[in-house]
Design an enzyme around this catalytic site. Structure first.
Site, mmCIF file in Angstrom:
data_model
loop_
_atom_site.group_PDB
_atom_site.id
_atom_site.type_symbol
_atom_site.label_atom_id
_atom_site.label_comp_id
_atom_site.label_asym_id
_atom_site.label_seq_id
_atom_site.Cartn_x
_atom_site.Cartn_y
_atom_site.Cartn_z
ATOM 1 N N ASP A 275 0.628 -0.995 -0.163
ATOM 2 C CA ASP A 275 -0.243 0.294 0.125
ATOM 3 C C ASP A 275 1.105 1.187 -0.139
ATOM 4 O OD1 ASP A 275 -1.922 -2.393 1.104
ATOM 5 O OD2 ASP A 275 -3.464 -0.742 0.457
HETATM 6 O O1 MRU Z 1 -8.058 -3.104 3.321
HETATM 7 P P1 MRU Z 1 -7.433 -3.436 1.340
HETATM 8 O O2 MRU Z 1 -8.020 -5.147 1.101
HETATM 9 O O3 MRU Z 1 -7.178 -2.135 0.593
HETATM 10 O O4 MRU Z 1 -5.844 -3.674 1.476
HETATM 11 C C1 MRU Z 1 -5.039 -3.941 0.215
HETATM 12 C C2 MRU Z 1 -3.874 -4.648 0.182
HETATM 13 O O5 MRU Z 1 -3.201 -4.840 1.569
HETATM 14 C C3 MRU Z 1 -2.853 -4.902 -1.068
HETATM 15 O O6 MRU Z 1 -2.213 -6.272 -0.736
HETATM 16 C C4 MRU Z 1 -2.322 -3.902 -1.695
HETATM 17 O O7 MRU Z 1 -3.296 -2.253 -2.003
HETATM 18 C C5 MRU Z 1 -1.879 -3.939 -2.572
HETATM 19 S S1 MRU Z 1 -3.018 -4.162 -4.542
HETATM 20 C C6 MRU Z 1 -2.336 -4.380 -5.062
#
Ligand code: MRU
Length: 406
Positions: A275
């Site tokens: 993220d």
């Molecule tokens: O809370 P989320 O489902 O948005 O978290 C998503 C993640 O942690 C993913 O690993 C990250 O956003 C990369 S998605 C290509």
């Protein structure tokens, strides 16, 4: 992206002619595939905050497209319900920037959304007060569709780079059968298509040069992105996979080494998305990532790989200590969302409508809850960062050079 028996992996539908946006409601997956209209920045904010769309690249794209559809309604269709002051471009720009800042606040940890929104704010500021709302709209539209197209192309490049890296580690083509472990959902549903960490898995599965035999997604409590979304994508693609709970990772690694099963060879790679990757390589990703990196550290034959496009890199932050970790409502932990069990087959029914999908309590009422959505893995525990341009590994000084990517 194709659909199969009413199912689809297309998270984002943006009609470039009509300028309309729909997102696949990921709260209803995998039991129901239902799209929601997103016609304003406010609805964009809501679907991102509620996690009806999630995944760092996907929320950035949906955020941008929500700006575009709102501006299209106001400027092109001339239905200005948003009370933009269109006859004074300077005032309009200030109003738009305020709307974009509001959108950025929907989810704080993933940098892709704020990176993309800040690019749009820079476009707003680059239009002098003698320019027009129509010219600014056209520039933002181009930026948004390019972001989507680039994300898709870059995911395939991340996939190819990841496969090449794994082949190199395994000592050449067709050298060693192996399994991969992953967490959360980083696939087509989290991006414009193909995915990042799950994109590498897809590419490896399709590649004749790779001997990937099996994938182990973690359930990914509390929101169950692994059990609901990654498992759904793996089943959809017919990739050999077995779901485990988050607490099974170490024991599974040990068991696979002991049992010598050709269809389920040992885990050689743990691949995760990101993220926000900051300048030194510290990486914010779904809660549970840090513990997987720690497990990899204790298993020298496992490489811990972070896969992400360069839009996830934040060079402004020097280390992970600066990353704001989003706290989610406790109810996401004490309640789970699920489908209805069919009394005859004892399996969850795939539903015609989302109406039968509901919440079930799994926590004692009154218990206090800590629910950070992400954790930060120190760069020391990361072996490689796979981007669309190249695979970044640490230099002789034990440090990543991410600045060199830009
Ligand atoms: O809370 P989320 O489902 O948005 O978290 C998503 C993640 O942690 C993913 O690993 C990250 O956003 C990369 S998605 C290509």
């Amino acid at each position: 992206m194709s659909s199969q028996a009413g199912k689809t992996l297309q998270a984002i539908k943006f009609d470039r002619e009509q300028v309309t946006l729909q997102i696949l409601d990921q709260l209803l997956l995998p039991y129901n595939s239902q799209y929601i209209d997103v016609s304003t920045i406010s609805t964009g904010y809501d679907v991102i905050k509620s996690m009806q769309v999630r995944g760092a690249p996907a929320i950035a794209i949906v955020g941008c497209f929500s700006i575009i559809v709102e501006l299209h309604t106001a400027i092109v269709a001339k239905q200005n319900d948003f009370q933009y002051t269109l006859n004074d471009f300077a005032v309009f720009k200030t109003q738009l920037v305020a709307r974009i800042h509001y959108l950025i606040s929907s989810r704080p940890t993933a940098v892709n959304l704020s990176n993309a929104c800040n690019e749009i704010i820079a476009l707003v500021e680059s239009h002098s007060n003698s320019s027009s709302a129509a010219a600014l709209y056209a520039a933002i539209y181009s930026y948004g569709v390019q972001l989507y197209d680039d994300d898709l192309a870059n995911n395939f490049r991340i996939g190819a780079n990841g496969v090449a890296y794994m082949n190199q580690i395994l000592g050449g083509e067709n050298a060693t059968p192996y399994s991969i472990m992953t967490v959360c959902n980083t696939g087509a549903l989290a991006t414009s298509g193909h995915g990042t960490a799950l994109g590498i898995i897809r590419s490896a599965w399709r590649s004749p040069s790779s001997d990937l035999k099996h994938v182990f997604p973690l359930e990914t409590r509390p929101y169950n992105q692994g059990a609901r979304l990654t498992a759904y994508e793996l089943v959809y693609e017919n990739i050999a996979a077995t779901l485990i709970t988050d607490s099974m990772a170490s024991y599974l690694i040990h068991t696979l080494k002991q049992q010598q099963d050709a269809a389920k060879p040992p885990i050689r790679f743990i691949i995760v998305g990101a993220d926000r990757i900051v300048r030194n390589g510290d990486t914010a990703n779904k809660i549970g990532t840090f513990q997987l990196a720690t497990i990899a550290e204790h298993n020298p034959d496992i490489r811990f790989i972070v896969a992400a496009p360069k839009t996830t890199i934040d060079l402004k932050m020097a280390s992970g200590a600066e990353i704001v970790i989003e706290q989610r409502p406790g109810a996401e932990l004490t309640q789970v969302t699920g489908g209805v069990i069919d009394p005859v087959t004892s399996s969850v029914r795939v539903l015609e409508t989302g109406a039968e999908i509901g919440k079930v309590g799994v926590g004692a009422p009154g218990i206090s809850v800590w629910n950070p959505a992400f954790d930060v893995t120190p760069y020391q525990l990361i072996d490689a960062i796979v981007t669309e341009d190249k695979v970044v590994v640490k230099g002789p000084d034990g440090k990543f050079d991410l600045v060199g990517l830009f």
